[in-house]
Design a protein around this motif. Structure first.
Motif, PDB file in Angstrom:
ATOM      1  N   THR A 139       0.845  -1.191   0.000  1.00 47.48           N
ATOM      2  CA  THR A 139       0.000   0.000   0.000  1.00 47.48           C
ATOM      3  C   THR A 139       0.878   1.238   0.000  1.00 47.48           C
ATOM      4  OG1 THR A 139      -1.797  -1.098   1.191  1.00 47.48           O
ATOM      5  CG2 THR A 139      -1.758   1.309   1.259  1.00 47.48           C
ATOM      6  N   ALA A 140       0.614   2.142  -0.923  1.00 43.19           N
ATOM      7  CA  ALA A 140       1.295   3.432  -0.966  1.00 43.19           C
ATOM      8  C   ALA A 140       0.353   4.494  -0.408  1.00 43.19           C
ATOM      9  CB  ALA A 140       1.691   3.774  -2.397  1.00 43.19           C
ATOM     10  N   TRP A 141       0.909   5.438   0.341  1.00 42.51           N
ATOM     11  CA  TRP A 141       0.106   6.475   0.994  1.00 42.51           C
ATOM     12  C   TRP A 141       0.813   7.814   0.837  1.00 42.51           C
ATOM     13  CZ3 TRP A 141       1.002   8.147   6.555  1.00 42.51           C
ATOM     14  CH2 TRP A 141       0.063   9.103   6.959  1.00 42.51           C
ATOM     15  N   LEU A 142       0.061   8.847   0.452  1.00 46.39           N
ATOM     16  CA  LEU A 142       0.623  10.175   0.263  1.00 46.39           C
ATOM     17  C   LEU A 142      -0.378  11.215   0.772  1.00 46.39           C
ATOM     18  CD1 LEU A 142       2.947  11.892  -0.896  1.00 46.39           C
ATOM     19  CD2 LEU A 142       1.729  11.885  -3.093  1.00 46.39           C
ATOM     20  N   PRO A 143      -0.100  11.852   1.930  1.00 45.30           N
ATOM     21  CA  PRO A 143      -1.011  12.866   2.470  1.00 45.30           C
ATOM     22  C   PRO A 143      -0.919  14.170   1.672  1.00 45.30           C
ATOM     23  CG  PRO A 143       0.342  11.869   4.201  1.00 45.30           C
ATOM     24  CD  PRO A 143       0.959  11.525   2.882  1.00 45.30           C
ATOM     25  N   LEU A 144      -2.070  14.695   1.290  1.00 49.46           N
ATOM     26  CA  LEU A 144      -2.144  15.888   0.458  1.00 49.46           C
ATOM     27  C   LEU A 144      -3.109  16.899   1.063  1.00 49.46           C
ATOM     28  CD1 LEU A 144      -2.554  14.006  -2.953  1.00 49.46           C
ATOM     29  CD2 LEU A 144      -0.419  14.992  -2.059  1.00 49.46           C
ATOM     30  N   ARG A 145      -3.045  18.120   0.555  1.00 51.51           N
ATOM     31  CA  ARG A 145      -4.022  19.146   0.902  1.00 51.51           C
ATOM     32  C   ARG A 145      -4.618  19.703  -0.391  1.00 51.51           C
ATOM     33  NH1 ARG A 145       0.897  22.078   1.714  1.00 51.51           N
ATOM     34  NH2 ARG A 145       1.096  23.786   0.204  1.00 51.51           N
ATOM     35  N   ARG A 146      -5.844  20.179  -0.276  1.00 47.53           N
ATOM     36  CA  ARG A 146      -6.497  20.765  -1.433  1.00 47.53           C
ATOM     37  C   ARG A 146      -6.160  22.248  -1.479  1.00 47.53           C
ATOM     38  NH1 ARG A 146     -10.116  18.238  -4.167  1.00 47.53           N
ATOM     39  NH2 ARG A 146     -10.625  16.867  -2.407  1.00 47.53           N
ATOM     40  N   GLU A 147      -5.342  22.661  -2.447  1.00 51.20           N
ATOM     41  CA  GLU A 147      -4.973  24.056  -2.595  1.00 51.20           C
ATOM     42  C   GLU A 147      -6.167  24.889  -3.050  1.00 51.20           C
ATOM     43  OE1 GLU A 147      -0.903  25.264  -2.684  1.00 51.20           O
ATOM     44  OE2 GLU A 147      -2.064  24.482  -1.010  1.00 51.20           O
ATOM     45  N   LYS A 148      -6.840  24.373  -4.067  1.00 43.78           N
ATOM     46  CA  LYS A 148      -8.059  24.964  -4.602  1.00 43.78           C
ATOM     47  C   LYS A 148      -8.698  23.905  -5.484  1.00 43.78           C
ATOM     48  CE  LYS A 148      -5.480  27.152  -8.384  1.00 43.78           C
ATOM     49  NZ  LYS A 148      -5.153  28.435  -9.060  1.00 43.78           N
ATOM     50  N   ALA A 149      -9.832  24.218  -6.057  1.00 48.67           N
ATOM     51  CA  ALA A 149     -10.508  23.231  -6.893  1.00 48.67           C
ATOM     52  C   ALA A 149      -9.585  22.761  -8.015  1.00 48.67           C
ATOM     53  CB  ALA A 149     -11.777  23.838  -7.484  1.00 48.67           C
ATOM     54  N   THR A 189      -8.298  15.060  -9.602  1.00 47.04           N
ATOM     55  CA  THR A 189      -7.727  16.408  -9.691  1.00 47.04           C
ATOM     56  C   THR A 189      -7.060  16.640 -11.040  1.00 47.04           C
ATOM     57  OG1 THR A 189      -6.367  18.004  -8.469  1.00 47.04           O
ATOM     58  CG2 THR A 189      -5.445  15.809  -8.779  1.00 47.04           C
ATOM     59  N   ALA A 190      -6.867  17.920 -11.359  1.00 50.13           N
ATOM     60  CA  ALA A 190      -6.205  18.286 -12.608  1.00 50.13           C
ATOM     61  C   ALA A 190      -4.707  18.500 -12.422  1.00 50.13           C
ATOM     62  CB  ALA A 190      -6.833  19.570 -13.168  1.00 50.13           C
ATOM     63  N   ARG A 191      -4.300  18.821 -11.190  1.00 48.91           N
ATOM     64  CA  ARG A 191      -2.903  19.206 -10.969  1.00 48.91           C
ATOM     65  C   ARG A 191      -2.433  18.709  -9.608  1.00 48.91           C
ATOM     66  NH1 ARG A 191      -0.754  25.516 -11.029  1.00 48.91           N
ATOM     67  NH2 ARG A 191       1.459  25.078 -10.598  1.00 48.91           N
ATOM     68  N   LEU A 192      -1.152  18.356  -9.542  1.00 45.41           N
ATOM     69  CA  LEU A 192      -0.542  17.891  -8.299  1.00 45.41           C
ATOM     70  C   LEU A 192       0.810  18.559  -8.129  1.00 45.41           C
ATOM     71  CD1 LEU A 192      -0.411  15.893  -5.860  1.00 45.41           C
ATOM     72  CD2 LEU A 192       0.636  14.246  -7.437  1.00 45.41           C
ATOM     73  N   SER A 193       1.060  19.125  -6.940  1.00 43.31           N
ATOM     74  CA  SER A 193       2.341  19.779  -6.638  1.00 43.31           C
ATOM     75  C   SER A 193       2.961  19.122  -5.416  1.00 43.31           C
ATOM     76  CB  SER A 193       2.141  21.273  -6.350  1.00 43.31           C
ATOM     77  OG  SER A 193       1.532  21.926  -7.442  1.00 43.31           O
ATOM     78  N   LEU A 194       4.243  18.782  -5.512  1.00 45.69           N
ATOM     79  CA  LEU A 194       4.956  18.164  -4.389  1.00 45.69           C
ATOM     80  C   LEU A 194       6.266  18.913  -4.146  1.00 45.69           C
ATOM     81  CD1 LEU A 194       4.520  14.376  -5.270  1.00 45.69           C
ATOM     82  CD2 LEU A 194       3.188  15.709  -3.624  1.00 45.69           C
ATOM     83  N   TYR A 195       6.450  19.393  -2.915  1.00 47.52           N
ATOM     84  CA  TYR A 195       7.688  20.076  -2.516  1.00 47.52           C
ATOM     85  C   TYR A 195       7.733  20.124  -0.988  1.00 47.52           C
ATOM     86  CZ  TYR A 195      11.235  23.585  -1.652  1.00 47.52           C
ATOM     87  OH  TYR A 195      12.363  24.225  -1.193  1.00 47.52           O
ATOM     88  N   PRO A 196       8.912  19.888  -0.371  1.00 47.75           N
ATOM     89  CA  PRO A 196      10.205  19.553  -0.974  1.00 47.75           C
ATOM     90  C   PRO A 196      10.368  18.041  -1.109  1.00 47.75           C
ATOM     91  CG  PRO A 196      10.480  20.032   1.366  1.00 47.75           C
ATOM     92  CD  PRO A 196       9.015  20.183   1.081  1.00 47.75           C
ATOM     93  N   VAL A 197      10.740  17.602  -2.294  1.00 43.89           N
ATOM     94  CA  VAL A 197      10.961  16.176  -2.562  1.00 43.89           C
ATOM     95  C   VAL A 197      12.450  15.885  -2.452  1.00 43.89           C
ATOM     96  CG1 VAL A 197      10.807  14.343  -4.286  1.00 43.89           C
ATOM     97  CG2 VAL A 197       8.953  16.013  -4.068  1.00 43.89           C
ATOM     98  N   PRO A 198      12.848  14.912  -1.613  1.00 43.35           N
ATOM     99  CA  PRO A 198      14.276  14.568  -1.505  1.00 43.35           C
ATOM    100  C   PRO A 198      14.836  14.048  -2.822  1.00 43.35           C
ATOM    101  CG  PRO A 198      13.008  13.625   0.314  1.00 43.35           C
ATOM    102  CD  PRO A 198      12.022  14.126  -0.694  1.00 43.35           C
ATOM    103  N   ASP A 199      16.100  14.279  -3.031  1.00 43.01           N
ATOM    104  CA  ASP A 199      16.760  13.841  -4.258  1.00 43.01           C
ATOM    105  C   ASP A 199      16.625  12.335  -4.459  1.00 43.01           C
ATOM    106  OD1 ASP A 199      18.433  14.678  -6.530  1.00 43.01           O
ATOM    107  OD2 ASP A 199      19.965  13.414  -5.604  1.00 43.01           O
ATOM    108  N   ALA A 200      16.670  11.582  -3.352  1.00 40.34           N
ATOM    109  CA  ALA A 200      16.618  10.124  -3.457  1.00 40.34           C
ATOM    110  C   ALA A 200      15.254   9.617  -3.918  1.00 40.34           C
ATOM    111  CB  ALA A 200      16.964   9.489  -2.109  1.00 40.34           C
TER     112      ALA A 200
END
Length: 329
Positions: A53-63, A102-113
């Motif tokens: 199982t993969a899990w990634l917590p996100l927040r809704r920036e806007k619609a 969703t239409a768009r996904l932003s991830l930061y800061p992502v480690p180099d590894a």
């Protein structure tokens, strides 16, 4: 909010992968949500494949736009896994399911590894992907060095400062391995009088410190001059790594170098007592970090656009155009 069982599963999986951090725990994301950092709402993305199982917590920036559930205290955002097997397929399944939401996904800061595996899984799930270096991370790789071996490798100016200032005996140091309300109040007083601009969320940081203390990972140092606290540092220790979260010192105490002496004491403690093999100075490319660390890596901002959503086309065009301009210059 995640259940304790899932939290433990993710903790164990992070440790199995090496170098788990406070930002791999469900409790951290719960704190961010509780203190108002989930934007327009929290979204827990999941994917599965053959027992993983993969899990990634996100927040809704806007619609139509989701982002990693982070704030300025976060060292990283990366997918977390439970179970053993093919993680790449589980992660691609997670991103495939997100395309329905969703239409768009932003991830930061992502480690180099973690950059390459995230980008590959996004591509496999059919996203348009733009990854750009956007920040820095300094860390110490001790490898087979003990404290004295590491200290010998440090710049002469730093070693001389510590030797001279310690010899004068002006600065008193105290280290804590559990949350202490009086010491934390001193930290907040120092921070308010420090050179730093107002930033962060004092209530969240205290709740985080208390939570880490309950887990047994809390470390803190106070430096004082004539019984007056003038420098403070909040660290944690986990899975062979020490994490330096917050530093503060009173500006007019600089001649005595209390922050430098406190850093030296905490480095010695986590290396000799806690036995860490890595020390992570978090995000930022402050010049002083190079004096203490021997490794430097970029952090990454990953922007993903869903080609099946018309709303993603404009932002995607702008992002790729900016990328082309950077390459040309």
């Amino acid at each position: 909010m995640q259940g304790n069982g899932e939290d433990q599963a993710n903790d164990d999986a992070a440790k199995a992968a090496g170098f788990a951090s406070p930002f791999d725990h469900a409790t951290w994301f719960d704190l961010l949500e509780a203190y108002g950092f989930a934007g327009e709402g929290r979204v827990d993305a999941r994917g599965e494949s053959e027992g993983v199982t993969a899990w990634l917590p996100l927040r809704r920036e806007k619609a139509g736009h989701l982002a990693g559930l982070t704030n300025w205290y976060s060292f990283s955002i990366r997918p977390l896994f439970s179970g053993s097997g093919d993680r790449s397929t589980a992660l691609a399944d997670l991103f495939g399911r997100l395309r329905e939401r969703t239409a768009r996904l932003s991830l930061y800061p992502v480690p180099d590894a973690d950059r390459a595996s995230i980008v590959a899984a996004l591509h496999a799930a059919g996203w348009w992907v733009q990854a750009a270096s956007a920040g820095d991370r300094h860390w110490l790789d001790l490898s087979n060095m003990d404290h004295d071996g590491w200290w010998e490798s440090r710049p002469g100016a730093l070693k001389n400062t510590v030797k001279r200032k310690a010899k004068k005996g002006i600065v008193d140091l105290a280290l804590f391995s559990a949350f202490d309300a009086e010491a934390w109040a001193a930290y907040e007083t120092i921070y308010a009088a420090s050179w730093k601009p107002e930033e962060g969320d004092a209530a969240l940081l205290r709740a985080f410190a208390e939570s880490e203390s309950a887990r047994g990972t809390f470390r803190m140092g106070l430096a004082g001059i004539e019984h007056q606290p003038v420098a403070a540092q909040f660290w944690t220790v986990e899975d062979g790594t020490a994490f330096i979260h917050k530093l503060a010192h009173v500006e007019d105490s600089l001649k005595a170098s209390p922050g430098t002496l406190l850093s030296a004491a905490l480095f010695r403690h986590v290396i000799e007592v806690d036995g860490v093999k890595r020390i992570d100075f978090g995000t930022g490319n402050d010049a002083y970090k190079r004096d203490w660390m021997n490794r430097h890596e970029p952090l990454w901002r990953i922007e993903a656009f869903n080609p099946s959503r018309v709303a993603a086309w404009g932002p995607a065009l702008k992002a790729f155009a900016r990328s082309m301009l950077r390459k040309e210059t």
